[in-house]
Design an enzyme around this catalytic site. Structure first.
Site, PDB file in Angstrom:
ATOM      1  N   GLY A  28      20.291  39.046  51.952  1.00 56.22           N
ATOM      2  CA  GLY A  28      20.069  39.784  53.039  1.00 56.22           C
ATOM      3  C   GLY A  28      19.765  41.203  52.678  1.00 56.22           C
ATOM      4  N   GLY A  30      19.991  45.387  53.672  1.00 55.22           N
ATOM      5  CA  GLY A  30      20.452  46.335  54.900  1.00 55.22           C
ATOM      6  C   GLY A  30      19.432  47.587  54.673  1.00 55.22           C
ATOM      7  CE  LYS A  31      18.814  54.320  57.927  1.00 50.46           C
ATOM      8  NZ  LYS A  31      19.611  55.283  58.736  1.00 50.46           N
ATOM      9  CG  PHE A  32      21.441  52.791  52.683  1.00 49.27           C
ATOM     10  CD1 PHE A  32      22.550  52.806  53.291  1.00 49.27           C
ATOM     11  CD2 PHE A  32      20.388  53.798  52.931  1.00 49.27           C
ATOM     12  CE1 PHE A  32      22.674  53.693  54.245  1.00 49.27           C
ATOM     13  CE2 PHE A  32      20.574  54.507  53.933  1.00 49.27           C
ATOM     14  CZ  PHE A  32      21.611  54.619  54.861  1.00 49.27           C
ATOM     15  N   GLY A  33      19.966  48.667  50.845  1.00 51.41           N
ATOM     16  CA  GLY A  33      19.905  48.011  49.737  1.00 51.41           C
ATOM     17  C   GLY A  33      19.563  46.600  49.940  1.00 51.41           C
ATOM     18  CE  LYS A  54      21.065  55.309  39.434  1.00 57.11           C
ATOM     19  NZ  LYS A  54      21.133  55.743  37.837  1.00 57.11           N
ATOM     20  CB  ALA A 101      31.159  35.581  51.820  1.00 51.92           C
ATOM     21  CG  ASP A 144      30.308  50.118  61.247  1.00 51.82           C
ATOM     22  OD1 ASP A 144      29.112  49.984  60.448  1.00 51.82           O
ATOM     23  OD2 ASP A 144      30.188  49.791  62.376  1.00 51.82           O
ATOM     24  CE  LYS A 146      27.362  46.902  62.663  1.00 48.72           C
ATOM     25  NZ  LYS A 146      27.345  48.299  62.131  1.00 48.72           N
ATOM     26  CG  ASN A 149      29.599  45.787  59.083  1.00 46.91           C
ATOM     27  OD1 ASN A 149      28.494  45.450  58.573  1.00 46.91           O
ATOM     28  ND2 ASN A 149      30.078  46.907  59.460  1.00 46.91           N
ATOM     29  CG  ASP A 162      28.604  47.845  55.319  1.00 49.77           C
ATOM     30  OD1 ASP A 162      28.002  48.063  56.532  1.00 49.77           O
ATOM     31  OD2 ASP A 162      28.233  48.560  54.392  1.00 49.77           O
ATOM     32  CB  THR A 179      27.070  49.433  66.654  1.00 49.21           C
ATOM     33  OG1 THR A 179      27.587  48.999  65.433  1.00 49.21           O
ATOM     34  CG2 THR A 179      25.419  48.976  66.899  1.00 49.21           C
TER      35      THR A 179
HETATM   36  C1  LIG Z   1      22.442  44.277  52.050  1.00 50.11           C
HETATM   37  C2  LIG Z   1      23.049  43.174  53.019  1.00 50.11           C
HETATM   38  C3  LIG Z   1      24.084  43.693  53.833  1.00 50.11           C
HETATM   39  C4  LIG Z   1      23.728  45.016  54.347  1.00 50.11           C
HETATM   40  C5  LIG Z   1      24.571  45.521  55.142  1.00 50.11           C
HETATM   41  C6  LIG Z   1      26.166  45.279  55.195  1.00 50.11           C
HETATM   42  C7  LIG Z   1      26.459  43.834  54.485  1.00 50.11           C
HETATM   43  C8  LIG Z   1      27.761  43.316  54.762  1.00 50.11           C
HETATM   44  C9  LIG Z   1      27.830  42.206  55.592  1.00 50.11           C
HETATM   45  C10 LIG Z   1      25.453  43.397  53.882  1.00 50.11           C
HETATM   46  N1  LIG Z   1      25.837  42.140  53.035  1.00 50.11           N
HETATM   47  C11 LIG Z   1      26.447  42.236  51.863  1.00 50.11           C
HETATM   48  O1  LIG Z   1      26.985  43.262  51.403  1.00 50.11           O
HETATM   49  N2  LIG Z   1      26.874  41.023  51.468  1.00 50.11           N
HETATM   50  C12 LIG Z   1      27.956  40.744  50.374  1.00 50.11           C
HETATM   51  C13 LIG Z   1      28.189  39.416  50.220  1.00 50.11           C
HETATM   52  C14 LIG Z   1      27.272  38.597  51.231  1.00 50.11           C
HETATM   53  C15 LIG Z   1      26.642  39.626  51.957  1.00 50.11           C
HETATM   54  C16 LIG Z   1      27.296  37.321  50.817  1.00 50.11           C
HETATM   55  N3  LIG Z   1      26.802  36.427  51.292  1.00 50.11           N
HETATM   56  C17 LIG Z   1      25.865  36.384  52.172  1.00 50.11           C
HETATM   57  O2  LIG Z   1      25.339  37.185  52.615  1.00 50.11           O
HETATM   58  C18 LIG Z   1      25.317  34.863  52.659  1.00 50.11           C
HETATM   59  C19 LIG Z   1      24.584  34.852  53.364  1.00 50.11           C
HETATM   60  C20 LIG Z   1      24.054  33.485  54.227  1.00 50.11           C
HETATM   61  C21 LIG Z   1      24.457  32.265  53.565  1.00 50.11           C
HETATM   62  N4  LIG Z   1      23.930  31.084  53.849  1.00 50.11           N
HETATM   63  C22 LIG Z   1      23.364  31.281  55.341  1.00 50.11           C
HETATM   64  C23 LIG Z   1      22.927  29.657  55.592  1.00 50.11           C
HETATM   65  N5  LIG Z   1      23.936  28.602  55.488  1.00 50.11           N
HETATM   66  C24 LIG Z   1      23.385  27.279  55.734  1.00 50.11           C
HETATM   67  C25 LIG Z   1      24.577  28.567  54.209  1.00 50.11           C
HETATM   68  C26 LIG Z   1      25.185  29.964  53.674  1.00 50.11           C
HETATM   69  C27 LIG Z   1      25.522  32.355  52.502  1.00 50.11           C
HETATM   70  C28 LIG Z   1      26.074  33.769  51.965  1.00 50.11           C
HETATM   71  N6  LIG Z   1      28.347  37.414  49.690  1.00 50.11           N
HETATM   72  N7  LIG Z   1      28.858  38.536  49.588  1.00 50.11           N
END
Ligand SMILES: CCc1cccc(CC)c1NC(=O)n1cc2c(c1)/C(=N\C(=O)c1ccc(N3CCN(C)CC3)cc1)N=N2
Length: 283
Positions: A28, A30-33, A54, A101, A144, A146, A149, A162, A179
């Site tokens: 995935g 996000g805004k910063f990474g 950075k 996760a 935050d 939601k 997250n 997050d 939000t």
């Molecule tokens: C940069 C991304 C971001 C931005 C902002 C906030 C957050 C926190 C949620 C994050 N993510 C983050 O930090 N994350 C830390 C993480 C994390 C995200 C993660 N897993 C997944 O994102 C993920 C997504 C879909 C997935 N599949 C989808 C399809 N399915 C059939 C099988 C399973 C399986 C795992 N594990 N640690």
């Protein structure tokens, strides 16, 4: 093959670098990474690697927020909080070594199903309440919480991720964040706020888990603010939701933050006792 515990113990001490990891598919952004699945070469341990440039940190001036997120999330060890095992950097990027996760984002499951069963909702609310009680003991307000997250591990256990907006709080906070739909009245009215904002958010989330959307949704931001300030709460006739669930929601979505049900009382609420799976798992 190192066991999980050995590696987890080793992770905080070792100096890590990109050479230690094989990067997999992107998870995935996000805004910063961006976040990628990655495997630690020696132990074959699967992690999520969050890569932040950075120049983005400079551009958005989020040094302090990122440092706070890293300090807070590294110090929190709880089954419902996503672990930050460690971090490293090179010339242009910072890498956060995060717990993986396996089942991804809770909100995608919520969108797919429309709404959750009372058993699932109660189990997730109990997990969140336990995690927040742990955070508040360590003087951390997440601020935050939601669905975006919240992640699910391979057993379907909820993980709060997050901590970008969390604060180490000893006094009341004033910063606006989060939000709109999840903002408590005191944050909308820009008043001083404290831990009780997380209790309000639990009410919002419980409603959203059971009905599929947050309670004060409106066409415009102004209307959402108005509905939050007035606590304009109503329960649709479908889907059918038990009176106990509505009782818990009504005792959390209370304007006066001192009158919101405490985290301890949430854990003892009849709806939670009757419906929540105590192991935090309910697929
Ligand atoms: C940069 C991304 C971001 C931005 C902002 C906030 C957050 C926190 C949620 C994050 N993510 C983050 O930090 N994350 C830390 C993480 C994390 C995200 C993660 N897993 C997944 O994102 C993920 C997504 C879909 C997935 N599949 C989808 C399809 N399915 C059939 C099988 C399973 C399986 C795992 N594990 N640690």
């Amino acid at each position: 093959m190192q066991s999980r515990n050995q590696l987890e113990e080793e992770i905080p001490k070792r100096q890590w670098s990109l050479r230690n990891f094989e990067i997999g598919k992107p998870l995935g952004k996000g805004k910063f990474g961006r976040v990628y699945v990655a495997r630690e070469v020696k132990s074959k341990y699967i992690v999520a690697l969050k890569i932040i440039f950075k120049e983005q940190i400079e551009k958005y001036r989020i040094h302090h927020q990122l440092r706070r997120e890293m300090e807070i999330q590294t110090s929190l060890h709880h089954p419902n909080i996503l672990r930050l095992y460690g971090w490293f950097h090179d010339d242009e990027r910072i890498f956060l070594i995060l717990e993986y996760a396996h089942k991804g984002e809770l909100y995608k499951e919520l969108r797919k199903k429309g709404h959750l069963t009372e058993r699932q909702a109660a189990t997730y609310i109990l997990s969140l309440t336990r995690a927040l009680a742990y955070c508040h003991e360590k003087h951390v307000i997440h601020r935050d919480i939601k669905p975006e997250n919240l992640l699910l591990d391979h057993e379907g256990r909820l993980k709060i991720a997050d901590f970008g907006w969390s604060v180490q709080s000893r006094s009341k906070r004033h910063t606006m964040c989060g939000t709109l739909d999840y903002l408590a009245p005191e944050m909308v009215e820009n008043k001083a706020h404290d831990y009780a904002v997380d209790n309000w958010t639990l009410g919002i989330l419980c409603y959203e888990f059971l009905y599929g959307g947050p309670p004060f949704e409106a066409e415009s931001q102004t209307d959402t603010f108005k509905r939050i300030k007035e606590v304009d709460l109503s329960f649709p006739s479908t889907p059918c939701v038990s009176p106990e669930a509505k009782n818990l929601i009504s005792r959390l979505l209370v304007k006066d933050s001192s009158k919101r049900l405490s985290l301890q009382k949430i854990m003892e609420h009849p709806w939670i006792i009757k419906n929540a799976d105590l192991m935090g798992i309910c697929n």
